[in-house]
Design a protein around this motif. Structure first.
Motif, PDB file in Angstrom:
ATOM      1  N   LYS A 459      62.523   6.898 -31.539  1.00  0.00           N
ATOM      2  CA  LYS A 459      62.197   5.761 -30.679  1.00  0.00           C
ATOM      3  C   LYS A 459      61.319   4.748 -31.372  1.00  0.00           C
ATOM      4  N   CYS A 460      61.266   3.530 -30.799  1.00  0.00           N
ATOM      5  CA  CYS A 460      60.365   2.510 -31.338  1.00  0.00           C
ATOM      6  C   CYS A 460      58.940   2.821 -30.906  1.00  0.00           C
ATOM      7  N   ARG A 461      58.025   2.743 -31.869  1.00  0.00           N
ATOM      8  CA  ARG A 461      56.642   3.089 -31.539  1.00  0.00           C
ATOM      9  C   ARG A 461      55.952   2.009 -30.712  1.00  0.00           C
ATOM     10  N   HIS A 462      56.573   0.802 -30.647  1.00  0.00           N
ATOM     11  CA  HIS A 462      55.949  -0.285 -29.881  1.00  0.00           C
ATOM     12  C   HIS A 462      56.572  -0.491 -28.507  1.00  0.00           C
ATOM     13  N   CYS A 463      57.870  -0.235 -28.403  1.00  0.00           N
ATOM     14  CA  CYS A 463      58.593  -0.675 -27.201  1.00  0.00           C
ATOM     15  C   CYS A 463      59.039   0.473 -26.304  1.00  0.00           C
ATOM     16  N   ASP A 464      58.887   1.694 -26.764  1.00  0.00           N
ATOM     17  CA  ASP A 464      59.315   2.848 -25.995  1.00  0.00           C
ATOM     18  C   ASP A 464      60.794   2.800 -25.603  1.00  0.00           C
ATOM     19  N   ILE A 476      66.872   0.548 -36.122  1.00  0.00           N
ATOM     20  CA  ILE A 476      66.236  -0.722 -35.748  1.00  0.00           C
ATOM     21  C   ILE A 476      65.940  -0.784 -34.254  1.00  0.00           C
ATOM     22  N   CYS A 477      64.808  -1.412 -33.912  1.00  0.00           N
ATOM     23  CA  CYS A 477      64.491  -1.681 -32.508  1.00  0.00           C
ATOM     24  C   CYS A 477      65.038  -3.063 -32.149  1.00  0.00           C
ATOM     25  N   HIS A 478      65.801  -3.140 -31.059  1.00  0.00           N
ATOM     26  CA  HIS A 478      66.402  -4.422 -30.690  1.00  0.00           C
ATOM     27  C   HIS A 478      65.458  -5.348 -29.956  1.00  0.00           C
ATOM     28  N   TYR A 479      64.267  -4.878 -29.663  1.00  0.00           N
ATOM     29  CA  TYR A 479      63.303  -5.796 -29.059  1.00  0.00           C
ATOM     30  C   TYR A 479      62.386  -6.410 -30.094  1.00  0.00           C
ATOM     31  N   CYS A 480      61.757  -5.547 -30.919  1.00  0.00           N
ATOM     32  CA  CYS A 480      60.722  -6.101 -31.792  1.00  0.00           C
ATOM     33  C   CYS A 480      61.152  -6.159 -33.254  1.00  0.00           C
ATOM     34  N   GLY A 481      62.291  -5.567 -33.592  1.00  0.00           N
ATOM     35  CA  GLY A 481      62.746  -5.623 -34.961  1.00  0.00           C
ATOM     36  C   GLY A 481      62.180  -4.524 -35.855  1.00  0.00           C
ATOM     37  N   TYR A 482      61.367  -3.627 -35.304  1.00  0.00           N
ATOM     38  CA  TYR A 482      60.806  -2.512 -36.082  1.00  0.00           C
ATOM     39  C   TYR A 482      61.936  -1.717 -36.735  1.00  0.00           C
ATOM     40  N   GLU A 483      61.737  -1.333 -38.013  1.00  0.00           N
ATOM     41  CA  GLU A 483      62.781  -0.632 -38.756  1.00  0.00           C
ATOM     42  C   GLU A 483      62.258   0.650 -39.358  1.00  0.00           C
TER      43      GLU A 483
END
Ligand code: ADP
Ligand code: ZN
Ligand code: ZN
Length: 741
Positions: A459-464, A476-483
């Motif tokens: 999971k994305c560590r910022h967006c859950d 990739i996270c589709h909200y914040c772009g975290y990879e």
């Protein structure tokens, strides 16, 4: 100095042509969008009536060349005016040009020739006609006498209008006076193109509501009695008889002389919905959707406008039916994502319906077994009224649901797609002559990665939300772009069984065919429904029990009534649960509850089996215990914590461009521009990030998310962004769409 955009001919292809006029000072205060005005048009002192579609400070032309509005036609409050007001609201709220908004509310493109077929009939008793004939001077009224005599001879059938004009000289100068006297009637009933076969549709008597349904009806009518009736959310479990309640409401509204729009989530449900409504309301019902021919569509609009059709059934766009006296909008399966348009303007049918209704004094009733978070949230705040149906009609039981922990299956040596519980339940159902539905709730393309041993999901560590796997092996996270890199061993338990879920409907079919060689299997997914009519033929084959097992994607869960289905199996609840979207929990609960709701609708009790790696997740627990409220409580606290809608609002900029580098640069500038507003407004900016499908047909796609509790503020920021983009030539090749949630 103010200027108005005026459209002269609204009805057809001219919607694109608006002309600019100066607004005289004395009109400035009262002139509104949607008003009918008289303007100079063409040469000399010709003038025409037109509709005001926009009001602005600038003319965009040399002011000395701009003509001035002559007058406001106060008497006219037309259906068209109201639709223009609706278009202006759509433009303001969702962001698009006025032309795009007008095209949305006036979807008719071309004027079609009317299908002509008139009949002339007697409108009074024969004796009255005979008396009239006796009094007519034979020399003066030859043609009238000829026509009346022919009508007496023809009886109830009357005469064909075209033939009577030719052979009897029954032209308008002859028929007109007789019509005005009330002696004859010209019927044009059969001149419409009707987009379905009326004779194949059965009719039936109204049903008697059961006590719970009557109570729900009473509560809705009570709301309607108040000074400012609120939209009603009818929350009724699957099979509780929401449709029967709608029917009763419709009867009331029709008896007030008003009209009704019934929205359904997709075209595929049109026919079965039409069938039910036609059975009760006959020729007052029609349908409107994009698969009609241009002529059929044109005629349904005319039927609505002229009062021949009074109930319009159709998907999202039927919301723009030009009824003159709209009384009620029903939104069935209110939670369905299809109610949100995916092209500009990205309007939401629910919000737009509520606006149209409030402008026109109509009511809104939306129904669902699994309400959207938005709608339920509004019942909690008191903006909507909640009315519930807690039991199925005739107290048929809701299906018993078992949840199978797929981690245990794995530990105990079963690596098949089918758990032992599901396989056994299938055997039992089939042995007892029941039918089985297997549901693969796959939607997106890019997939999540999870561990088959312990259920861990990356999971994305910022967006859950879950990360999704991309071509380059990154997640990739589709909200914040975290990879991050795709793990090869599970970070949680060290297992090597970590990866994406690859099986599709075809693999499920192979496994099932092997395990149940005797069973007749149907598969329903994008591949098997591409051909015209294949969708209906699969459904009807299953309805008539010409097959035992139906395997499919979401298509199979919506609204279908198969009385012999005693088992529904959900192959992997995690497919929707781990989508990289903050709505994945909500969508999963809805899909599972709706899917389970397909079981046991007939006389036999039903059962559902849910396979998952997350048996403890509240979406799954809620679906297993048919407990919407406890799901809602958990989900709303997650949305609150993460500031996701409906607790906050979100403006999404969807951008596409052929040039990936340019797109990234453009998005970066947009982010910077938004940041300039940040201190003052406190908006939160997330992204830019690639969309869940990062490229379609060689166009790259990225999104930027802005969040704020105030919807109005996001609308204001959007307008500033629009100006900024328009002023910057660098954005010429980037196409941007706005979405407001
Ligand atoms: P929902 O829309 O809530 O899923 P439906 O309106 O489709 O439920 O009702 C489920 C079934 O029960 C339908 O076949 C419907 O005809 C039947 N039914 C519901 N209420 C009544 C009633 N009052 N009288 C007779 N049949 C009913
Ligand atoms: Zn693990
Ligand atoms: Zn993120």
């Amino acid at each position: 100095m103010k200027y108005a955009g005026v459209i002269i001919d609204i009805s057809h292809e001219k919607v694109d042509r608006s002309f600019t006029y100066r607004i005289p000072e004395e009109m400035e205060k009262d002139l509104r969008i949607g008003m009918v005005v008289r303007v100079p048009f063409g040469r000399g002192d010709h003038s025409r009536k037109g509709y005001v579609v926009s009001i602005s400070e600038e003319s965009g032309y040399d002011p000395s060349l701009v003509k001035t509005i002559l007058s406001v036609e106060n008497s006219e409050e037309t259906t068209e005016s109201r639709m223009i007001v609706l278009a202006a609201w759509i433009r303001e709220t969702y962001g698009c040009t006025m032309i795009q908004a007008l095209r949305t509310v006036f979807p008719i493109q071309e004027k079609m020739r009317n299908k002509e077929k008139r009949r002339i009939c007697l409108a009074v008793e024969r004796a009255v006609v005979e008396e009239k004939l006796a009094g007519l001077s034979p020399s003066r009224y030859k043609a009238r006498i000829r026509l009346l005599e022919a009508l007496l001879a023809a009886g109830d059938e009357g005469l064909d209008g075209t033939a009577a004009a030719r052979t009897l000289g029954a032209v308008p100068s002859v028929t007109g006076p007789l019509v005005r006297e009330g002696l004859i009637r010209i019927e044009e009933d059969n001149t419409w193109r009707i987009p379905f076969d009326r004779d194949s549709l059965p009719r039936e008597m109204p049903k008697q509501l059961n006590p719970e349904q009557s109570e729900a009806l009473a509560q809705i009518l009570e709301e309607w009695e108040t000074d400012a009736p609120r939209p009603v959310l009818l929350h009724g479990v699957t099979g509780s008889g929401k449709t029967e309640v709608y029917m009763e409401l419709i009867r009331r509204v029709l008896s007030e002389g008003k009209q009704v729009i019934v929205l359904i989530p997709e075209i595929a449900l049109t026919y079965q919905t039409l069938r039910r409504f036609y059975a009760q309301f006959g020729d007052q019902v029609s349908v409107l959707h994009s698969r009609l021919s241009a002529g059929e569509r044109y005629d349904q609009f005319r039927r609505a406008r002229e009062g021949d059709a009074r109930i319009m059934v159709g998907p999202r766009s039927a919301l723009f039916t030009p009824f003159s006296s709209l009384g009620l909008i029903i939104i069935d399966e209110e939670h369905e994502p299809a109610y949100a348009s995916e092209s500009t303007p990205r309007y939401h049918a629910r919000e737009t319906a509520v606006f149209r209704a409030s402008e026109e004094g109509a009511r809104v009733v939306m129904g669902s077994a699994t309400p959207s978070m938005e709608a339920y949230f509004k019942t909690c705040s008191g903006e909507y009224r909640l009315v519930s149906l807690k039991g199925r009609y005739e107290e048929r039981a809701l299906p018993a649901v078992s949840v199978v922990d797929m981690r245990r299956e794995m530990q105990e040596g079963n690596r098949s797609i089918l758990s032992r519980t599901l396989a056994e339940a299938m055997k039992t159902s089939l042995d007892q002559g029941g039918q089985v539905m297997l549901f693969l709730n796959r939607r997106g393309y890019a997939g999540f990665v999870s561990c088959r041993s312990c259920g861990y999901v990356v999971k994305c560590r910022h967006c859950d939300v879950s990360l999704s796997q991309h071509r380059n092996g990154k997640m990739i996270c589709h909200y914040c772009g975290y990879e991050t890199e795709t793990p090869v061993v599970c970070p949680s338990c060290g297992s090597r069984y970590i990866g994406g879920f690859r099986a599709g409907t075809e693999q499920v079919e192979q496994v099932v065919a092997k395990a149940f060689p005797e069973a007749r299997i149907l598969r329903m997914d994008l591949d098997t429904t591409r051909a015209k009519g294949s969708y209906d033929s699969i459904l009807s084959a299953f309805t008539t029990h010409s097959a035992d097992i139906l395997i499919g994607t979401q298509m199979i869960v919506k609204g279908h009534d198969f009385p012999d289905v005693t088992l529904v199996g959900i192959i992997s609840a995690d497919l929707s649960l781990n989508e990289s979207d903050f709505r994945s929990g909500e969508r999963t609960m809805q899909l599972l509850m709706q899917a389970a709701g397909r079981a046991g609708r007939g006389s036999r009790n039903g059962m559902a089996v849910i396979q998952t790696y997350h048996p403890e997740h509240y979406s799954i627990k809620a679906a297993a215990s048919h407990d919407y409220e406890s799901f809602y409580k958990e989900e709303i606290s997650y949305r609150m914590l993460m500031e996701y809608p409906p607790c906050s609002h979100m403006l999404i900029l969807h951008a596409t461009c052929e040039n990936e580098e340019l797109l990234q640069k453009g998005m970066f500038f947009l982010r910077q521009f938004a940041e300039r507003n940040q201190d003052r407004t406190g908006i939160r900016i997330i992204g830019p990030a690639p969309e869940s499908i990062g490229r379609i047909k060689d166009m790259y796609r990225m999104a930027l998310y802005l969040r704020h509790p105030e919807e109005k503020l996001l609308i204001r920021i959007r307008k500033n962004l629009e100006k900024y983009i328009e002023a910057n030539t660098g954005f010429r090749t980037i196409y941007i769409q706005y979405e407001l949630r």
